[in-house]
Design an enzyme around this catalytic site. Structure first.
Site, short mmCIF file in Angstrom:
data_model
loop_
_atom_site.label_atom_id
_atom_site.label_comp_id
_atom_site.label_asym_id
_atom_site.label_seq_id
_atom_site.Cartn_x
_atom_site.Cartn_y
_atom_site.Cartn_z
N SER A 57 0.66 -1.19 0.08
CA SER A 57 -0.03 -0.14 0.04
C SER A 57 0.85 1.28 0.02
O SER A 57 0.57 2.43 -0.76
CB SER A 57 -1.05 0.08 1.23
N ARG A 81 1.29 8.26 5.24
CA ARG A 81 0.24 7.49 6.15
C ARG A 81 -1.12 8.26 6.33
O ARG A 81 -2.15 7.07 6.29
CB ARG A 81 0.92 7.59 7.72
N HIS A 141 -2.50 6.54 2.79
CA HIS A 141 -2.87 5.03 3.11
C HIS A 141 -3.90 4.92 4.07
O HIS A 141 -4.48 3.72 3.50
CB HIS A 141 -1.33 4.77 3.92
#
Lengths: 217, 217
Positions: A28, A53, A56
């Protein structure tokens, strides 16, 4: 597994604690980088890491354009986190999502005193919860993932030197008051991370603070 | 306050429990309606209500186009909720966000047996947690807000008659495996709510189940 993978697994890379979870997280992260890294090349490595992040966690590349941090945000946040100072959240969903922190994570939204104060002052419970935290001498990073009224309260109390917020992740979500609260935070001298516009929310808040906690280790 | 407002406040309209929180929720709902109602006019009232609450919670009107429900989803979910059957969530953030439910809400992700099973079988903790729930005789609505591997596990166990899932809110998020897991759910005969593509997550899951719980009262 390579040495790097073993080390990442030990440190719960992106929240994964099993080999399979880790493989998904790594794959990912590669996709996230390919989607947004050209848009965030002006950021410093720690800042890029936070934005990656968030994308994600939300699978929403638009956040690469919506996130804005003050230049002292990462430094001031890491300073507080490395000292294991408290973290204050507006709602319990944010508190529940924070992983592997050695300090205390506080949230007063469901406390009896909060409900009483909200009723008495005719304010939201989220705003009352920030007042209670301030009166108990809170000191550390504040994470607002949901409530614009909580963020307005943080700004007001900090301005009056009643709240020792070292930095604020201010990403309340919604079509009413959220954009305005974030714009107000941007105009203060509080180290901040915000999302421009109505979007934001608990996954954004949690991704940002977990990225910092991981970096602080 | 009008009689309708008082009644909404008593029922925690959109999660608000104070006059100020309620005003924000009402104003937000108006904006949401103006943004998406022309796109969801083909849906039944209960279905529209779920989509509106998701867009309110995420401030992301794109969800009006991404959400898909099977025609029996609302009916089967309400049947289970009105009977106060258990609700099973993949992660604790989803569990924490569910309000005012009279039945039990279960999440096994941090249980000792889950960690042992994940290690032994080399699967994710989220998938192991679903296996543990099935072995304990879970019966009710399943809410997957994060993990594609948990959703794949739900589909497998339900197919083998090992999990009594009455309906599934399947909105895992991410660029790896999430779309595939949701497409797989769509092809079963399980009553479902999904989001098309990589987007989804805890706020979507929580908004959907809270909307149903509110309707079931």
């Amino acid at each position: 597994m390579s040495k790097q993978e073993k080390s990442q697994l030990k440190n719960n890379f992106m929240g994964a604690s099993t080999k399979q979870g880790h493989e998904i997280a790594v794959e990912s992260r590669k996709i996230v980088k390919s989607l947004i890294d050209h848009k965030i090349s002006n950021l410093r490595p720690e800042e890029r890491s936070i934005v990656e992040r968030i994308v994600h966690s939300t699978a929403d590349p638009e956040y690469a354009e919506l996130i804005k941090m003050s230049s002292d945000f990462v430094f001031k946040s890491l300073e507080s986190i490395k000292n294991n100072e408290d973290i204050l959240t507006d709602i319990n969903m944010v508190k529940t999502g924070i992983n592997n922190y050695s300090g205390e994570i506080k949230c007063y939204i469901n406390h009896y005193e909060t409900k009483e104060l909200a009723r008495k002052e005719e304010i939201t419970r989220a705003a009352a919860a920030i007042q209670i935290a301030a009166s108990e001498g809170f000191e550390g990073v504040v994470v607002i993932g949901n409530s614009p009224t909580a963020l307005f309260e943080v700004i007001k109390l900090k301005k009056n030197n009643q709240l020792r917020a070292k930095s604020v992740i201010g990403v309340p979500v919604g079509f009413v008051a959220a954009s305005e609260a974030k714009e107000a935070l941007e105009k203060t001298d509080i180290p901040y991370l915000i999302t421009k516009g109505p979007k934001g929310g608990t996954p954004v808040a949690v991704a940002a603070i977990n990225s910092l906690i991981n970096k602080g280790k």
